[in-house]
Scaffold this active site. Structure first.
Site, PDB file in Angstrom:
ATOM      1  N   SER A   1       1.061  -1.226  -0.273  1.00  0.00           N
ATOM      2  CA  SER A   1       0.075   0.050  -0.458  1.00  0.00           C
ATOM      3  C   SER A   1       0.393   1.412  -0.017  1.00  0.00           C
ATOM      4  CB  SER A   1      -0.169  -0.083   1.270  1.00  0.00           C
ATOM      5  OG  SER A   1      -0.697   0.193   2.318  1.00  0.00           O
ATOM      6  N   LYS A   2       2.549   1.093   0.685  1.00  0.00           N
ATOM      7  CA  LYS A   2       2.770   1.428   0.651  1.00  0.00           C
ATOM      8  C   LYS A   2       3.900   2.151  -1.245  1.00  0.00           C
ATOM      9  CE  LYS A   2       2.016   2.761   5.124  1.00  0.00           C
ATOM     10  NZ  LYS A   2       1.613   3.822   5.416  1.00  0.00           N
ATOM     11  N   THR A   3       3.314   1.504  -2.135  1.00  0.00           N
ATOM     12  CA  THR A   3       4.033   1.638  -2.687  1.00  0.00           C
ATOM     13  C   THR A   3       3.431   1.283  -4.548  1.00  0.00           C
ATOM     14  OG1 THR A   3       4.980  -0.786  -2.566  1.00  0.00           O
ATOM     15  CG2 THR A   3       6.429   0.488  -1.665  1.00  0.00           C
TER      16      THR A   3
END
Length: 305
Positions: A232-234
């Protein structure tokens, strides 16, 4: 608040409409769908649109369209939490009447000294918009057996404290809504991402306080990128390509720990799903996040698509 009695396996996929259906979402949807189908049970879809400030316009419909494109059709009408406030209010009134919930005027600033954990009210001032919390007594511990992670135990008084049921802005807290909805829909098996593993003891405590059944739980490991970062961070925000679903379906299948060769000869979506249902082996699902890597990112819509 009676729950729907059922001996049939009934699972659900419950996305929040904060963006398009992405690879991590597809892994959770496919995993819960396969477990339900393998058990000969039902699979439902619920839109968890409890937080309008975070909701992206049109995201819920886009998510439903993506599920349809991947052949993941729910066995019943789609439920939207935004339509169910009366059920949450009834549950809240039950908890308040039994002394299990209380009005709280504490702000985040008031709780800084306790690292945000509420064990007693210490407000500097009364608020026009107080929250309502569940009372967690000293020594409250909850344990359960997770289908993938084994025995899980949490000291709720020490690690969580009194937790919010209705927020100070008037919005319903996830913990209350999910418990009410799972009971009302007769959910027997909750299969979802491991980011919600730590929330499960709170939900079990709420079920106990409301006299509701506790479903079985199985938490899928989070999808990580090759560097070990939460997807979700990438790349997780990149949508999956519903115009050509088989590549992304094969990627999600592999991320669930299943043998890639099982779907190699599937030429159509219907054939791929039928093969996956017959071949799915829950014992192969990775138990730790590090085992679930998302490269290559087949089936994602890239900027040049």
């Amino acid at each position: 608040m009676p729950a729907q009695p059922t001996s049939l396996h009934r699972g659900r996929f419950a996305p929040s409409p904060t963006g398009p259906l992405h690879l991590g979402s597809l892994v959770a949807a496919l995993g819960s769908w396969l477990i339900a189908r393998r058990a000969g049970g039902q699979w439902l879809v619920r839109i968890e649109d409890l937080d309008p400030p975070r909701e992206v316009a049109g995201a819920a419909d886009a998510q439903l369209a993506a599920l349809h494109a991947f052949g993941l059709h729910p066995d019943g009408a789609v439920v939207r939490q935004s339509d169910r406030g009366h059920l949450y209010q009834a549950a809240l009134e039950t908890l308040l009447s039994r002394g299990n919930a209380f009005v709280c005027h504490c702000s985040r600033r008031d709780l800084l000294e306790s690292n945000g954990i509420h064990r007693a009210c210490v407000p500097r001032a009364r608020r026009d918009d107080p929250a309502i919390r569940l009372r967690v007594h000293a020594g409250t511990r909850v344990a359960f057996d997770d289908g993938f992670h084994g025995r899980v135990e949490q000291d709720l008084e020490r690690e969580v404290g009194d937790f919010v049921l209705r927020r100070a802005d008037g919005l319903w807290a996830y913990q209350l809504a999910v418990v009410v909805d799972d009971a009302a829909q007769g959910i027997t098996d909750v299969v979802r991402g491991a980011d919600l593993l730590a929330s499960t003891p709170r939900q079990i405590l709420l079920q106990q306080r409301l006299g509701l059944p506790t479903p079985r739980h199985a938490h899928l490991p989070l999808v990580l990128d090759p560097d070990g970062r939460k997807l979700s961070k990438t790349l997780e925000s990149l949508p999956i390509d519903g115009r050509d679903p088989i590549p992304a379906l094969r990627t999600a299948w592999r991320l669930l720990g299943q043998p890639p060769e099982a779907l190699e000869r599937s030429a159509t979506l219907a054939e791929a799903l039928a093969t996956a249902t017959a071949a799915f082996d829950p014992s192969r699902v990775p138990r730790t996040p590090g085992d679930l890597l998302a490269a290559p990112h087949n089936g994602l819509v890239t900027d040049d698509a």
